[in-house]
Motif scaffolding. Sequence first.
Motif, PDB file in Angstrom:
ATOM      1  N   ILE A  85       0.996  -1.311  -0.100  1.00 47.35           N
ATOM      2  CA  ILE A  85      -0.023  -0.019   0.125  1.00 47.35           C
ATOM      3  C   ILE A  85       0.834   1.259   0.176  1.00 47.35           C
ATOM      4  O   ILE A  85       0.670   2.205  -0.778  1.00 47.35           O
ATOM      5  CB  ILE A  85      -0.924   0.086   1.086  1.00 47.35           C
ATOM      6  N   GLU A  86       1.999   1.257   0.803  1.00 41.62           N
ATOM      7  CA  GLU A  86       2.823   2.518   0.937  1.00 41.62           C
ATOM      8  C   GLU A  86       3.582   2.724  -0.369  1.00 41.62           C
ATOM      9  O   GLU A  86       3.628   4.010  -1.010  1.00 41.62           O
ATOM     10  CB  GLU A  86       3.953   2.187   1.981  1.00 41.62           C
ATOM     11  N   LYS A  87       3.803   1.675  -0.925  1.00 43.72           N
ATOM     12  CA  LYS A  87       4.608   1.610  -2.576  1.00 43.72           C
ATOM     13  C   LYS A  87       3.674   1.912  -3.768  1.00 43.72           C
ATOM     14  O   LYS A  87       4.126   2.616  -4.799  1.00 43.72           O
ATOM     15  CB  LYS A  87       5.644   0.647  -2.452  1.00 43.72           C
ATOM     16  N   HIS A  88       2.437   1.461  -3.573  1.00 46.33           N
ATOM     17  CA  HIS A  88       1.615   1.170  -4.653  1.00 46.33           C
ATOM     18  C   HIS A  88       0.238   1.931  -4.491  1.00 46.33           C
ATOM     19  O   HIS A  88      -0.721   1.730  -5.424  1.00 46.33           O
ATOM     20  CB  HIS A  88       1.679  -0.320  -5.253  1.00 46.33           C
ATOM     21  N   GLN A  89      -0.102   2.299  -3.405  1.00 46.57           N
ATOM     22  CA  GLN A  89      -1.308   3.085  -2.930  1.00 46.57           C
ATOM     23  C   GLN A  89      -2.589   2.300  -3.013  1.00 46.57           C
ATOM     24  O   GLN A  89      -3.469   2.465  -2.027  1.00 46.57           O
ATOM     25  CB  GLN A  89      -1.486   4.275  -3.720  1.00 46.57           C
ATOM     26  N   SER A  90      -2.749   1.220  -3.761  1.00 47.82           N
ATOM     27  CA  SER A  90      -4.151   0.446  -3.641  1.00 47.82           C
ATOM     28  C   SER A  90      -3.713  -1.184  -3.869  1.00 47.82           C
ATOM     29  O   SER A  90      -2.792  -1.700  -4.293  1.00 47.82           O
ATOM     30  CB  SER A  90      -5.280   0.822  -4.596  1.00 47.82           C
ATOM     31  N   ILE A  91      -5.010  -1.890  -3.408  1.00 47.86           N
ATOM     32  CA  ILE A  91      -4.804  -3.252  -3.775  1.00 47.86           C
ATOM     33  C   ILE A  91      -6.262  -3.563  -4.167  1.00 47.86           C
ATOM     34  O   ILE A  91      -7.104  -3.343  -3.711  1.00 47.86           O
ATOM     35  CB  ILE A  91      -4.404  -4.329  -2.283  1.00 47.86           C
ATOM     36  N   ASP A  92      -6.212  -3.852  -5.458  1.00 50.08           N
ATOM     37  CA  ASP A  92      -7.531  -3.764  -6.152  1.00 50.08           C
ATOM     38  C   ASP A  92      -8.096  -5.431  -6.474  1.00 50.08           C
ATOM     39  O   ASP A  92      -9.352  -5.497  -6.409  1.00 50.08           O
ATOM     40  CB  ASP A  92      -7.272  -3.221  -7.828  1.00 50.08           C
ATOM     41  N   VAL A  93      -7.188  -6.283  -6.541  1.00 49.14           N
ATOM     42  CA  VAL A  93      -7.544  -7.568  -6.425  1.00 49.14           C
ATOM     43  C   VAL A  93      -6.817  -8.516  -5.321  1.00 49.14           C
ATOM     44  O   VAL A  93      -5.471  -8.302  -5.484  1.00 49.14           O
ATOM     45  CB  VAL A  93      -7.399  -8.208  -7.737  1.00 49.14           C
ATOM     46  N   LEU A  94      -7.297  -9.496  -4.800  1.00 44.25           N
ATOM     47  CA  LEU A  94      -6.697 -10.285  -3.904  1.00 44.25           C
ATOM     48  C   LEU A  94      -7.060 -11.761  -4.523  1.00 44.25           C
ATOM     49  O   LEU A  94      -8.369 -11.819  -4.137  1.00 44.25           O
ATOM     50  CB  LEU A  94      -6.844 -10.064  -2.407  1.00 44.25           C
ATOM     51  N   ILE A  95      -6.174 -12.517  -4.940  1.00 43.50           N
ATOM     52  CA  ILE A  95      -6.458 -13.934  -4.953  1.00 43.50           C
ATOM     53  C   ILE A  95      -5.914 -14.846  -3.860  1.00 43.50           C
ATOM     54  O   ILE A  95      -4.489 -14.922  -3.828  1.00 43.50           O
ATOM     55  CB  ILE A  95      -5.915 -14.438  -6.427  1.00 43.50           C
ATOM     56  N   ASN A  96      -6.841 -15.464  -2.979  1.00 43.22           N
ATOM     57  CA  ASN A  96      -6.138 -16.218  -2.062  1.00 43.22           C
ATOM     58  C   ASN A  96      -6.108 -17.726  -2.579  1.00 43.22           C
ATOM     59  O   ASN A  96      -7.072 -18.671  -2.677  1.00 43.22           O
ATOM     60  CB  ASN A  96      -7.274 -16.459  -0.906  1.00 43.22           C
ATOM     61  N   ASN A  97      -4.847 -17.891  -3.180  1.00 45.91           N
ATOM     62  CA  ASN A  97      -4.564 -19.216  -3.798  1.00 45.91           C
ATOM     63  C   ASN A  97      -3.673 -20.364  -3.076  1.00 45.91           C
ATOM     64  O   ASN A  97      -3.809 -21.331  -3.029  1.00 45.91           O
ATOM     65  CB  ASN A  97      -3.897 -18.730  -4.989  1.00 45.91           C
ATOM     66  N   ALA A  98      -3.121 -19.814  -2.068  1.00 45.51           N
ATOM     67  CA  ALA A  98      -2.144 -20.487  -1.263  1.00 45.51           C
ATOM     68  C   ALA A  98      -2.772 -21.558  -0.663  1.00 45.51           C
ATOM     69  O   ALA A  98      -3.553 -21.564  -0.112  1.00 45.51           O
ATOM     70  CB  ALA A  98      -1.207 -19.668  -0.182  1.00 45.51           C
ATOM     71  N   GLY A  99      -2.286 -22.844  -0.853  1.00 48.74           N
ATOM     72  CA  GLY A  99      -2.842 -24.037  -0.388  1.00 48.74           C
ATOM     73  C   GLY A  99      -1.726 -25.221  -0.490  1.00 48.74           C
ATOM     74  O   GLY A  99      -0.839 -25.485  -1.205  1.00 48.74           O
TER      75      GLY A  99
END
Lengths: 255, 78
Positions: A85-99
């Motif tokens: 967030i500090e470096k890129h201002q926003s998070i538009d999409v989160l993909i919870n893929n870790a499994g």
Amino acid sequence: MMKEVTMKFDFSGKNVVVTGSARGIGFAIAGAYAACQATTFVLDLNQEQVNQAVEKLCNQGYKAFGYVANVTDPSSLESTFKDIIEKHQSIDVLINNAGITKDNLLLRMKSEEWQSVLSVNLNGTHFCTQQVCKYMLKQRSGVILNIASVIGMMGNAGQANYAASKGGIIAYTKACAKEFASRGIRVNAIAPGFIETEMTSRLPQEVVDNYAKAIPLARMGKPIDIANLCLFLTDEISSYITGQTIAVDGGLTMY
Amino acid sequence: MDIEAKVKQIIMDKLGVEESQIVPEANFIEDLRADSLDTVELVMAFEDEFGIQIQDEDQEKLRTVGQSIDYLKKRLAE
């Protein structure tokens, strides 16, 4: 084929985080977003694998950044997402893929096998969502996509831990969709069927053959099949879809 | 800016209400049309702005503008 489909989506100016994306389905998803001009964030456990994944994407001229993060550790996630967030201002999409999988028949399943699969797959999805939703709520926008599994819908002998974690993700997806809907944040899940990855390459050939018989399309899927649905579900064209679990499984599950 | 002015600014930003509506007795949910998620977001914004942690049992007491200002003044005086 991948290019043909993915080129139709434009994610330029969007920041997309994919957990567990150094390899397998996650890497295919990260690659698809990167190919669609997204700024793509590769999160995974192993520094070397993260570096390799990011390098592969950057070598193709894509915009990608890597973070070593453990989805089971909320404080590691807090600092990771804060830095993004500090470096890129926003998070538009989160993909919870870790499994992960740790298969065993129930009678023989060790406590550690149960705990670790639930911890990575279900707790990990929650911890990442909890961190990222703070920012998405402020933005009044964002899309979260959870990678579940057909096993979470239909169960599988020897995978009680995995089935429970993925079924949990499907229910979690619905709860989050209801909680965030009024803020313009959509939450959906994808349930992959049998996809050709390292995870499924460990299955005995007999098991694979048996599953292929049960799949109406009579073949295993490819990681890009999952990635393509990710693109669709996180693009604005799917703005009326939330709380859903969509199977990408060659017709294996039909109810 | 003093605590009261900062609190009012946060409420205006978060709930999209006019300054004239932000009177001490105004209840966030009943008068300022906040929903439960708004009230949590308000508390998180107070935490960020003033660099404090507000415990769950305290959050439940912050139902009005006045209660919030009084609570924050007390906490920041500690």
